[in-house]
Design an enzyme around this catalytic site. Structure first.
Site, PDB file in Angstrom:
ATOM      1  N   ASP A  64     -16.244  -3.082 -37.673  1.00  0.00           N
ATOM      2  CA  ASP A  64     -17.644  -3.494 -37.855  1.00  0.00           C
ATOM      3  C   ASP A  64     -17.563  -4.885 -37.444  1.00  0.00           C
ATOM      4  OD1 ASP A  64     -19.858  -3.339 -40.795  1.00  0.00           O
ATOM      5  OD2 ASP A  64     -20.223  -4.201 -38.811  1.00  0.00           O
TER       6      ASP A  64
HETATM    7  C1  GLC Z   1     -23.437  -5.299 -39.257  1.00  0.00           C
HETATM    8  C2  GLC Z   1     -23.350  -3.930 -40.110  1.00  0.00           C
HETATM    9  C3  GLC Z   1     -23.253  -2.695 -39.629  1.00  0.00           C
HETATM   10  C4  GLC Z   1     -23.658  -2.565 -38.107  1.00  0.00           C
HETATM   11  C5  GLC Z   1     -23.167  -3.647 -37.367  1.00  0.00           C
HETATM   12  C6  GLC Z   1     -23.682  -3.519 -35.938  1.00  0.00           C
HETATM   13  O1  GLC Z   1     -22.588  -6.017 -39.650  1.00  0.00           O
HETATM   14  O2  GLC Z   1     -22.248  -4.191 -41.184  1.00  0.00           O
HETATM   15  O3  GLC Z   1     -23.578  -1.521 -40.502  1.00  0.00           O
HETATM   16  O4  GLC Z   1     -23.548  -1.311 -37.640  1.00  0.00           O
HETATM   17  O5  GLC Z   1     -22.969  -4.909 -37.865  1.00  0.00           O
HETATM   18  O6  GLC Z   1     -25.033  -4.077 -36.143  1.00  0.00           O
END
Ligand code: GLC
Length: 700
Positions: free
Chosen positions: A253
């Site tokens: 993430d």
């Molecule tokens: C964010 C979220 C995740 C998302 C990623 C990219 O922090 O936790 O769900 O897909 O970053 O935007």
């Protein structure tokens, strides 16, 4: 490929690094990333992109500098629509209709593909039992079975069989694992549970995504068993790779690899990078620890270059499967971007989804549907066009109508005010409001009161809105409350003050049309809650599939039982609850036999009658209870459900086949087992109002 080129494929950064002049406008982020411009052009994928033109510009610029012409892969959060926004996932899940979830993903994929996006970070399969957590809005509620079914439906909807075909996206299931169990419902907080509970309740959703062929899995921000999910080899290797045989790409993430330093399990970027690649993390999102450290780690003998080769191969295989080597611009189409996006067909499909995802929670004296009453429409959502909720980043409010504009075409609206509090209602206004037969209040949370990093410790309606309800209650007119929210709310105070409650969550682009059709009876609401609505925050975590405890509360006489002094145990609205304008009556629950051997089937049947003049869907729910097992088992578990259409006065016999698969559980040895003994089956219209019968499971 050189080692640096390989490591570049394992790095994902934002599009701005390619859209701006790196030497001037981006010195900060480039410095922040700690890599040179030359290395920027080695990165393998992009997080987020605005449109086809931007994607084309970046891909051209990138390929011009790429030695091997390995295309960039564009990924984005296309969760419940791209430009045609569908209801938020928590709302979609109340449809209990896999076809609706599938179609939401289909439309999202078709539209996102026109911008050259080839991977979506969805579905979010994080089961949650805590409405304080802001991200319940993105999930499918508290039940493992629904989480499995709807995850599978969305993965299939995004990928649609062959991801090399235009209009299809590779699906990245997230957030692995158990992110929805953050303590106290506070986002990014610690997760702590037994492996048995992890496997019993929280893992099935992600596994359903893997079984449906999801091409990527995203790691969660939280720890599991004290180890950050992003560097957790139990999760990434033992479970994902070895047990589930997942062959796809594992992506972190946003900056979650670097955050292992803050978790206190990595000393520094080098340590985090070594742990990540060794645990099985393929792509690092938004930071460059791999780029900064993996070469050194290989040279120092801390990392076997084979681990990097394996990760790079998975990334290149994904690009190959997407057809990007043949066409680096696969899907990107400036013309289609104009014709397919927000097409009438897509809006019709979004409307159908919204119709199925709005829950009727209360309808005292059948005040709804409205007929030709004069209506006073009041509240911030009365005139708003923004009812899309979180993760609708590409959706635009101007693509939606307001409830006011649609309702005025279908009914007699004598007064409208977007008032957020009673101070905004003036004396003269009351004269007009008093001419109305019914007051319709459109209230709720702001869209940014749920979603990522937006947890709440109190899940009330805003205070000023509650005062608005009290003000109008004094007028003695029927009140219909329409709610917009990204989580179950505490409605205990509000419920007695209104005659009807329509739970809309955030219905998306076609919100107004669906809500008015339900208000006026052109659509008969059929949705059922997939998360319990607590009476107050003190009950949380609250969920239907709870254990019995050794002292289950029976009645107040027996003080020494599991209960509160100040509130009952049951939620205000239970899992599976939702009303209809029709009236469904259940009777004659029967079992084909009362003894079952593991290789046999019991046929459960029930007679259901629509005792009304209104046609509609009924979601018939089938639960079991295992009364005696090696571990204490929940008092109810959803095992099957059927969404069935009933014409007026129609009666149907509905059957469910019970097999051993409905009776198993995860043992402390993490095996799927069953025990002979007494079971109950429940069939009903929600998790509390059920008919019950029992049978005995016997040995082979
Ligand atoms: C964010 C979220 C995740 C998302 C990623 C990219 O922090 O936790 O769900 O897909 O970053 O935007």
């Amino acid at each position: 490929m050189t080692l640096d080129e390989k490591i570049g494929q394992l790095t994902q950064i934002g599009p701005h690094f390619f859209l701006h002049d790196l030497n001037h406008e981006l010195t900060g982020p480039v410095t922040e990333l700690g890599i040179s411009e030359e290395k920027i052009y080695l990165t393998g994928s992009i997080l987020g992109i605005g449109n086809a033109r931007e994607m084309k510009k970046i891909q051209e610029k990138y390929l011009a500098k790429s030695r091997h012409k390995i295309p960039l892969l564009f990924m984005a959060d296309v969760v419940h629509g791209y430009e045609t926004i569908f209801p938020v996932p928590l709302a979609l899940s109340t449809s209990w209709d896999e076809d609706i979830l599938f179609d939401s993903a289909r439309v999202a994929a078709i539209e996102a593909q026109t911008a050259g996006i080839n991977v979506t970070f969805a579905p979010m399969s994080d089961l949650s039992r805590d409405p304080r957590w802001g991200r319940v809005v993105e999930g499918f509620g508290e039940d493992p079975l629904l989480n499995e079914k709807f995850t599978q439906a969305m993965v299939r909807g995004f990928q649609n069989g062959d991801i090399s075909q235009e209009g299809n996206l590779a699906s990245c299931v997230k957030h692995f694992a158990a992110y929805g169990a953050a303590e106290a419902g506070r986002d990014y907080n610690t997760v702590d549970m037994s492996k048995r509970i992890l496997h019993q309740h929280y893992l099935p959703g992600y596994k359903a995504g893997v079984d449906a062929g999801a091409k990527l899995m995203m790691t969660a921000f939280n720890v599991f068993d004290g180890v950050p999910a992003t560097t957790n080899s139990y999760l990434l290797k033992d479970v994902l790779r070895n047990s589930w045989q997942f062959k796809g790409v594992v992506i972190s993430d946003y900056a979650s690899l670097k955050e292992t330093i803050k978790h206190g399990t990595s000393e520094n970027g080098y340590d985090a990078a070594v742990q990540g690649i060794q645990a099985g993390l393929d792509i690092e999102m938004a930071t460059a620890l791999y780029m900064q450290n993996l070469r050194k780690a290989v040279e120092a003998g801390d990392v076997d270059v084979q681990l990097i080769d394996e990760a790079v191969l998975r990334v290149l295989m994904l690009k190959k499967e997407l057809g990007l080597f043949e066409n680096p611009y696969k899907g990107m189409d400036l013309e289609k971007e104009k014709t397919l996006v927000l097409s009438d067909n897509h809006k019709m499909r979004a409307k159908k989804a919204a119709d199925a995802s709005i829950v009727l929670l209360k309808n005292e004296n059948s005040i709804l549907p409205l007929k030709n009453q004069k209506i006073a429409l009041i509240g911030p959502y009365a005139t708003s066009q923004a009812m899309m909720g979180p993760w609708s980043w590409h959706g635009k409010p101007e693509n939606s109508r307001s409830i006011q504009s649609v309702l005025e075409e279908k009914a007699k609206v004598v007064y409208t005010n977007s008032a957020k509090n009673s101070q905004e209602i003036h004396a003269a206004d009351y004269d007009k409001i008093k001419t109305a037969d019914v007051i319709v209040l459109a209230l709720g949370e702001a869209a940014n009161h749920s979603g990522e990093a937006h947890s709440r410790s109190v899940i009330d309606l805003p205070k000023n809105q509650k005062s608005l309800i009290e003000t109008f209650q004094k007028l003695g007119k029927p009140i219909v409350l329409i709610l917009f929210n990204g989580r179950p709310l505490k409605l205990t105070d509000v419920e007695p003050q209104v005659d009807a409650i329509i739970e809309a969550f955030f219905p998306g682009t076609m919100a107004a049309e669906s809500i008015v059709d339900i208000l006026m009876g052109r659509v008969n609401p059929s949705a059922k809650l997939t998360m319990s609505f607590p009476r107050n925050e003190g009950q949380i975590p609250i969920y239907y599939n709870h254990l019995n405890t050794g002292r289950p509360f029976a009645d107040a006489k027996d003080a020494y039982t599991s209960h509160y002094l100040d509130v009952e145990n049951e939620p205000l609205y239970p899992f599976g609850y939702g009303l209809s304008y029709a009236q469904f009556n259940y009777q004659n629950l029967k079992l084909s036999k009362n003894h079952l051997k593991p290789n046999e089937i019991i046929v459960v049947s029930v007679d259901i009658k629509n005792d009304s003049d209104v046609a509609g869907f009924e979601i018939v729910q089938f639960y079991i209870r295992d009364h005696v097992a090696k571990v204490s088992r929940p008092v109810k578990e959803l095992k099957q459900y059927q969404k069935i259409w009933f014409n007026p006065k129609e009666e149907k016999k509905v059957t469910f086949d019970v097999t051993i698969n409905d009776l198993t559980y995860i043992s402390n040895a993490l095996e799927t087992v069953y025990d002979t003994g007494r079971f109950s089956v429940f069939v009903g219209t929600n998790s509390i109002s059920c008919l019950e019968a029992q049978f005995q499971l016997e040995k082979e």
